[in-house]
Design a protein around this motif. Structure first.
Motif, PDB file in Angstrom:
ATOM      1  N   GLU A 218       0.799  -1.280   0.153  1.00 43.22           N
ATOM      2  CA  GLU A 218       0.051  -0.038   0.062  1.00 43.22           C
ATOM      3  C   GLU A 218       0.713   1.153  -0.031  1.00 43.22           C
ATOM      4  O   GLU A 218       1.848   1.415   0.669  1.00 43.22           O
ATOM      5  CB  GLU A 218      -0.902   0.067   1.380  1.00 43.22           C
ATOM      6  N   VAL A 219       0.503   2.068  -0.934  1.00 45.75           N
ATOM      7  CA  VAL A 219       1.473   3.457  -0.834  1.00 45.75           C
ATOM      8  C   VAL A 219       0.353   4.606  -0.764  1.00 45.75           C
ATOM      9  O   VAL A 219      -0.568   4.450  -0.130  1.00 45.75           O
ATOM     10  CB  VAL A 219       2.032   3.423  -2.356  1.00 45.75           C
ATOM     11  N   THR A 220       0.631   5.629  -1.418  1.00 46.30           N
ATOM     12  CA  THR A 220      -0.189   6.891  -0.984  1.00 46.30           C
ATOM     13  C   THR A 220      -1.510   6.844  -1.549  1.00 46.30           C
ATOM     14  O   THR A 220      -1.732   6.124  -2.490  1.00 46.30           O
ATOM     15  CB  THR A 220       0.737   8.038  -1.711  1.00 46.30           C
ATOM     16  N   THR A 233      12.091   0.681  -7.341  1.00 41.53           N
ATOM     17  CA  THR A 233      12.253   0.891  -5.944  1.00 41.53           C
ATOM     18  C   THR A 233      13.601   1.494  -5.615  1.00 41.53           C
ATOM     19  O   THR A 233      14.576   1.327  -6.451  1.00 41.53           O
ATOM     20  CB  THR A 233      12.020  -0.213  -5.326  1.00 41.53           C
ATOM     21  N   HIS A 263       5.366   2.997 -11.197  1.00 44.91           N
ATOM     22  CA  HIS A 263       5.298   3.788 -10.208  1.00 44.91           C
ATOM     23  C   HIS A 263       6.657   3.835  -9.259  1.00 44.91           C
ATOM     24  O   HIS A 263       7.076   2.686  -9.265  1.00 44.91           O
ATOM     25  CB  HIS A 263       4.318   3.032  -8.928  1.00 44.91           C
ATOM     26  N   THR A 265       8.647   4.332  -6.017  1.00 43.39           N
ATOM     27  CA  THR A 265       8.421   4.230  -4.389  1.00 43.39           C
ATOM     28  C   THR A 265       9.819   4.210  -3.817  1.00 43.39           C
ATOM     29  O   THR A 265      10.739   3.606  -4.200  1.00 43.39           O
ATOM     30  CB  THR A 265       7.868   2.789  -3.814  1.00 43.39           C
ATOM     31  N   HIS A 305       5.825   7.882  -4.911  1.00 36.60           N
ATOM     32  CA  HIS A 305       5.572   7.571  -3.378  1.00 36.60           C
ATOM     33  C   HIS A 305       6.753   7.705  -2.336  1.00 36.60           C
ATOM     34  O   HIS A 305       7.471   6.608  -2.571  1.00 36.60           O
ATOM     35  CB  HIS A 305       4.669   6.306  -3.401  1.00 36.60           C
ATOM     36  N   LEU A 307       7.618   6.728   1.277  1.00 34.78           N
ATOM     37  CA  LEU A 307       7.116   5.968   2.306  1.00 34.78           C
ATOM     38  C   LEU A 307       7.769   6.328   3.754  1.00 34.78           C
ATOM     39  O   LEU A 307       7.234   5.755   4.671  1.00 34.78           O
ATOM     40  CB  LEU A 307       7.197   4.419   1.949  1.00 34.78           C
ATOM     41  N   ARG A 314       6.852  -4.228   5.795  1.00 36.63           N
ATOM     42  CA  ARG A 314       6.403  -3.120   4.617  1.00 36.63           C
ATOM     43  C   ARG A 314       7.515  -3.116   3.797  1.00 36.63           C
ATOM     44  O   ARG A 314       7.605  -2.982   2.421  1.00 36.63           O
ATOM     45  CB  ARG A 314       5.955  -1.763   5.319  1.00 36.63           C
ATOM     46  N   MET A 318       7.685  -4.233  -0.313  1.00 38.38           N
ATOM     47  CA  MET A 318       8.494  -3.378  -1.426  1.00 38.38           C
ATOM     48  C   MET A 318       9.507  -4.121  -2.319  1.00 38.38           C
ATOM     49  O   MET A 318       9.255  -3.825  -3.409  1.00 38.38           O
ATOM     50  CB  MET A 318       9.169  -1.955  -0.719  1.00 38.38           C
TER      51      MET A 318
END
Length: 433
Positions: A218-220, A233, A263, A265, A305, A307, A314, A318
């Motif tokens: 789960e991200v923003t 990442t 995306h 992160t 995102h 985090l 978590r 990722m």
């Protein structure tokens, strides 16, 4: 037949061990409980706790750091004074422990903060084993690797760095044996240290850190990313230049432009772990966000995102949803996160710097790129994202290498226990006048 651990305990015999770490357990996270489990008496002195406690069979004892920095002291001595304060504070706690009858056979210490400077004065017959993380070098690769953030006074910087090694040099006189997690780190120490330094990594739990096709992150704004998404990442303990955050951020506008469905992160805090500090009242994280944000549309920015610092589960998720993991670093201590990414089966694009080359081999366990070449970073990242077969091959080889080289239970912990056994058999070195 007796287990390996039981045989090891029989070889070591029952011992008393004292562990020193300003942020305990630190690098002793796995070794300390294992020594306790094998029947040894394990005590840890640390300022991290305020009252005695028991942790995984280890007796935790607090000590307070007394004194403060001297105003107006010569800047070359500021760093060493803080280590003297920690060393004398730990010395007082050690004296109290000796008065209670505790006589350790072996002392294990991360000496980087100076805490163990005077422990041989308390227990001259104990064997002192040091965690040799880094010896500060004055070559250009270390003090001027990144010209943008090099010290302004390049003439006196080597002098300051040499003084910074006072703590290392004083510890060398009393060190019975040392251990370093990588050949690169051990190689920074002078030659007359190296015959006493064993290279053995702290270890990665490859049974825990492994690929998971069902992983979710789960991200923003509540969005859930999975292996079906194109996820890039990037991880630092703190987002800062030493770990290439500025290089990655400056490449970000082009990455987002060329990868319209990706995306990005990022995990990392706002503080400084290494290197120079940002201007007063600012953070490196925000400085480079501000530098590039005007080059990124709001729609594209929504795919980025941050985090922050996250719980380990978590962080692991990722790694498991990552399509390509980017790792950049100066010639410095290798991050655990790179090895964990390898264990998770990530396809990795990393900086072609000395510590990385110890873990990655180009086009075998990952791809590498010049630390400063943002165009090459973007091109190789895009090429890897477009090549699922290569990603699968690199990820599988990276995981296999991590299992064969850095596995905690089967490789690294046995190496550390064998090192403690060898340390216990040494004739202790007494303090020198």
């Amino acid at each position: 037949m007796a287990s390996w651990a039981t045989r090891q305990a029989m070889k070591l015999g029952a011992m008393k061990l004292l562990l020193i770490h300003q942020n305990f357990p630190g690098q002793y996270k796995h070794l300390a409980p294992e020594l306790a489990r094998l029947g040894h008496e394990v005590v840890a002195l640390t300022p991290k706790v305020k009252k005695p406690a028991l942790w995984n069979g280890v007796k935790l004892l607090p000590y307070a750091i007394s004194g403060g920095s001297t105003r107006g002291i010569h800047p070359f001595l500021t760093d060493f004074e803080t280590k003297i304060l920690r060393g004398t504070s730990c010395y007082q706690a050690a004296l109290a422990l000796r008065q209670q009858g505790f006589q350790p056979d072996v002392i294990l210490a991360h000496h980087g903060w100076g805490e163990s400077l005077f422990l041989k004065d308390v227990w001259p017959k104990a064997r002192l084993g040091l965690y040799c993380e880094l010896y500060h070098l004055t070559s250009a690769d270390f003090i001027a690797f990144d010209p943008e953030f090099s010290q302004i006074d390049s003439v006196t910087e080597p002098l300051r760095i040499r003084m910074k090694n006072l703590n290392n040099r004083l510890h060398e006189e009393v060190m019975d044996a040392g251990i370093s997690p990588t050949r690169f780190q051990a190689g920074t120490f002078p030659e007359h240290w190296r015959d006493r330094i064993t290279v053995a990594h702290d270890g990665i739990d490859t049974d825990l850190v492994k690929p998971d096709p069902q992983a979710k992150l789960e991200v923003t704004q509540g969005r859930i990313l999975t292996r079906d998404d194109e996820v890039i990442t990037f991880i630092n303990r703190n987002l800062e230049p030493y770990r290439g955050y500025h290089v990655f951020m400056r490449a970000l506008p082009e990455i987002l432009r060329r990868r319209p469905h990706a995306h990005v992160t990022l995990i990392g805090g706002d503080e400084v772990s290494y290197g120079s500090r940002p201007p007063e009242g600012q953070t490196w994280k925000q400085i480079f966000i501000d530098e590039v944000k005007d080059q990124i549309t709001p729609e594209d920015w929504a795919r980025v995102h941050f985090l922050g610092r996250v719980p380990y589960d978590r962080f692991l998720s990722m790694m498991q949803v990552s399509r390509v993991h980017v790792y950049l670093t100066y010639p410095f201590v290798l991050s655990w996160s790179l090895l964990e990414a390898m264990s998770a089966g990530c396809a990795i694009l990393a900086s072609d710097t000395a510590p990385v080359r110890e873990a990655l081999t180009e086009d075998d366990t990952g791809w590498m790129v010049d630390f400063f070449d943002r165009a090459a970073l973007v091109d190789r990242l895009c090429a890897l994202l477009d090549d699922p077969a290569t990603r699968a091959r690199l990820g599988a080889k990276a995981r296999s290498f991590a299992q064969d080289t850095y596995d905690l239970r089967r490789i690294c912990l046995p190496q550390h226990l064998a090192w403690v056994e060898g340390l216990a058999a040494r004739t202790p070195r007494a303090p020198r006048d």
